[in-house]
Motif scaffolding. Structure first.
Motif, PDB file in Angstrom:
ATOM      1  N   THR A  97      -9.705   5.832 -10.047  1.00 45.95           N
ATOM      2  CA  THR A  97      -8.260   5.716 -10.242  1.00 45.95           C
ATOM      3  C   THR A  97      -7.558   7.029  -9.924  1.00 45.95           C
ATOM      4  N   LEU A  98      -8.125   8.132 -10.398  1.00 42.32           N
ATOM      5  CA  LEU A  98      -7.531   9.443 -10.128  1.00 42.32           C
ATOM      6  C   LEU A  98      -7.604   9.789  -8.645  1.00 42.32           C
ATOM      7  N   ALA A  99      -8.682   9.367  -7.984  1.00 37.30           N
ATOM      8  CA  ALA A  99      -8.831   9.660  -6.558  1.00 37.30           C
ATOM      9  C   ALA A  99      -7.749   9.005  -5.720  1.00 37.30           C
ATOM     10  N   VAL A 100      -7.205   7.888  -6.208  1.00 32.23           N
ATOM     11  CA  VAL A 100      -6.132   7.211  -5.476  1.00 32.23           C
ATOM     12  C   VAL A 100      -4.924   8.127  -5.327  1.00 32.23           C
ATOM     13  N   PHE A 101      -4.679   8.968  -6.333  1.00 32.22           N
ATOM     14  CA  PHE A 101      -3.519   9.851  -6.295  1.00 32.22           C
ATOM     15  C   PHE A 101      -3.626  10.865  -5.164  1.00 32.22           C
ATOM     16  N   TYR A 102      -4.781  11.573  -5.089  1.00 28.91           N
ATOM     17  CA  TYR A 102      -4.857  12.666  -4.108  1.00 28.91           C
ATOM     18  C   TYR A 102      -5.396  12.243  -2.753  1.00 28.91           C
ATOM     19  N   THR A 103      -5.879  11.007  -2.604  1.00 31.07           N
ATOM     20  CA  THR A 103      -6.330  10.563  -1.285  1.00 31.07           C
ATOM     21  C   THR A 103      -5.380   9.572  -0.624  1.00 31.07           C
ATOM     22  N   ILE A 104      -4.544   8.898  -1.401  1.00 32.42           N
ATOM     23  CA  ILE A 104      -3.691   7.844  -0.841  1.00 32.42           C
ATOM     24  C   ILE A 104      -2.207   8.083  -1.130  1.00 32.42           C
ATOM     25  N   LEU A 105      -1.871   8.320  -2.399  1.00 36.71           N
ATOM     26  CA  LEU A 105      -0.460   8.416  -2.759  1.00 36.71           C
ATOM     27  C   LEU A 105       0.179   9.730  -2.303  1.00 36.71           C
ATOM     28  N   THR A 106      -0.519  10.851  -2.526  1.00 41.38           N
ATOM     29  CA  THR A 106       0.052  12.144  -2.126  1.00 41.38           C
ATOM     30  C   THR A 106       0.320  12.240  -0.628  1.00 41.38           C
ATOM     31  N   PRO A 107      -0.598  11.789   0.257  1.00 41.09           N
ATOM     32  CA  PRO A 107      -0.280  11.824   1.692  1.00 41.09           C
ATOM     33  C   PRO A 107       0.956  11.015   2.068  1.00 41.09           C
ATOM     34  N   MET A 108       1.306  10.015   1.235  1.00 38.59           N
ATOM     35  CA  MET A 108       2.529   9.264   1.504  1.00 38.59           C
ATOM     36  C   MET A 108       3.758  10.034   1.010  1.00 38.59           C
ATOM     37  N   LEU A 109       3.631  10.684  -0.150  1.00 44.27           N
ATOM     38  CA  LEU A 109       4.776  11.356  -0.748  1.00 44.27           C
ATOM     39  C   LEU A 109       5.150  12.650  -0.035  1.00 44.27           C
ATOM     40  N   ASN A 110       4.158  13.371   0.469  1.00 42.08           N
ATOM     41  CA  ASN A 110       4.435  14.678   1.071  1.00 42.08           C
ATOM     42  C   ASN A 110       5.460  14.628   2.191  1.00 42.08           C
ATOM     43  N   PRO A 111       5.319  13.743   3.207  1.00 40.85           N
ATOM     44  CA  PRO A 111       6.339  13.740   4.263  1.00 40.85           C
ATOM     45  C   PRO A 111       7.705  13.302   3.770  1.00 40.85           C
ATOM     46  N   ILE A 112       7.738  12.502   2.697  1.00 36.79           N
ATOM     47  CA  ILE A 112       9.021  12.044   2.161  1.00 36.79           C
ATOM     48  C   ILE A 112       9.720  13.165   1.416  1.00 36.79           C
ATOM     49  N   ILE A 113       9.018  13.793   0.483  1.00 39.64           N
ATOM     50  CA  ILE A 113       9.636  14.803  -0.363  1.00 39.64           C
ATOM     51  C   ILE A 113       9.820  16.128   0.368  1.00 39.64           C
ATOM     52  N   TYR A 114       8.803  16.549   1.111  1.00 37.21           N
ATOM     53  CA  TYR A 114       8.899  17.833   1.796  1.00 37.21           C
ATOM     54  C   TYR A 114       9.773  17.781   3.045  1.00 37.21           C
ATOM     55  N   SER A 115       9.815  16.644   3.701  1.00 38.96           N
ATOM     56  CA  SER A 115      10.390  16.627   5.046  1.00 38.96           C
ATOM     57  C   SER A 115      11.521  15.630   5.233  1.00 38.96           C
ATOM     58  N   LEU A 116      11.268  14.373   4.935  1.00 35.74           N
ATOM     59  CA  LEU A 116      12.233  13.343   5.292  1.00 35.74           C
ATOM     60  C   LEU A 116      13.506  13.399   4.458  1.00 35.74           C
TER      61      LEU A 116
END
Length: 312
Positions: free
Chosen positions: A272-291
């Protein structure tokens, strides 16, 4: 009854989701998240090099973060989806090693890169006059190359060691991708010394980087409260808070997973924890940092608007 057709050198990944309708719905959600992460990071990788206004150290760092996230999510989700739909849970010995290497490389390199990005933000806000000296393009390139090299060397050492461990007859990994800590319970030997090395190594890569990031943003927030410009204060505070949200979202599950003794860990919790740093974070980074960045959105309009406009 499923047939996995396991060969002597293959591992078996039990996966993340149950083989039922609920599991299918959750997998479709994960595939949707993967698609957003893949598209968002691909856009950033394409956009930053071609737009001259984004040729600054901050955006070069963002492009590398997008590349790492793209490789990270691509190393885990496609194999997990293939195994679910095919009903085969096998992964070859070589495939397991490759997956472990890429995951560990991205994990280590991204931690160092996030620390570099925090330092870049600190220099921009707190020492703008010295920024061209301390964050020149050469310095930025050296930091990027250093992150990749250190992450790759660390990953290669752990992957090679893990694949040379004598494993028991059962090679069933209770996870959805090959990772060194979840492979250690299969070892036909006492691995406590290596587990201690993993603990120290993870502390160096994650905990110290996180402390450096926290220190940088702490100094930034302190400087923000002493700013006279309300607009500048609001912009800097928003930037810091959003960046810290992503950093915490990435680091907290990582630290909680890898800095605990094996006796306190459970496979279901680790997955469950691995879902955060392998799936969810790669989605959030371009949104929060860039888009959400006006300069990036303006560059998207210029670049992709040019591509889509009819040529006369």
């Amino acid at each position: 009854m499923e047939k996995w057709n396991q060969s002597s050198n293959d591992f078996i990944l039990l996966g993340l989701l149950p083989q039922n309708q609920t599991g299918l719905l959750l997998l479709l959600l994960i595939i949707s998240i993967f698609s957003v992460a893949f598209l968002g990071n691909s856009v950033m990788i394409k956009l930053i090099p071609v737009d001259p206004k984004l040729h600054t150290p901050m955006y070069f760092l963002l492009s590398q973060l997008s590349l790492m996230d793209l490789m990270d999510v691509s190393a885990t989700v496609p194999k997990m989806a293939f195994n679910f739909f095919s009903g085969q849970k096998n992964i070859s010995f070589l495939g397991c090693g490759v997956q472990s290497f890429f995951f560990l490389t991205m994990a280590g390199s991204e931690g160092l890169l996030l620390a570099t990005m925090a330092y870049d933000c600190f220099m921009v806000i707190c020492h703008p006059l010295h920024y061209p000296i301390h964050m020149s393009k050469v310095m930025c390139l050296e930091m990027i190359i250093g992150s990749w090299i250190l992450g790759s060397i660390n990953s290669l050492a752990h992957t090679v060691y893990a694949l040379h461990i004598p494993f028991c007859h059962s090679r069933t990994i209770n996870h959805f991708f090959c990772d060194v800590p979840v492979m250690l319970p299969l070892a036909y030997m006492d691995t406590w010394v290596y587990e201690y090395i993993v603990f120290v190594n993870t502390s160096l890569f994650l905990l110290f980087s996180f402390l450096g990031i926290t220190a940088s943003y702490g100094r930034i927030l302190f400087a923000v409260f002493h700013m006279r410009s309300k607009e500048g204060k609001k912009k800097a505070f928003t930037t810091c808070s959003t960046h810290l949200t992503v950093v915490t979202f990435y680091y907290a599950p990582f630290v909680y997973t890898y800095l605990r003794p094996r006796s306190l860990r459970s496979p279901s919790e680790d997955k469950t924890l691995a879902v955060f740093y392998t799936i969810l974070t790669p989605m959030l980074n371009p949104i929060i940092y860039s888009l959400r960045n006006k300069e990036v959105l303006g560059a998207m309009t210029r670049v992709f608007g040019t591509f889509c406009s009819p040529k006369h």
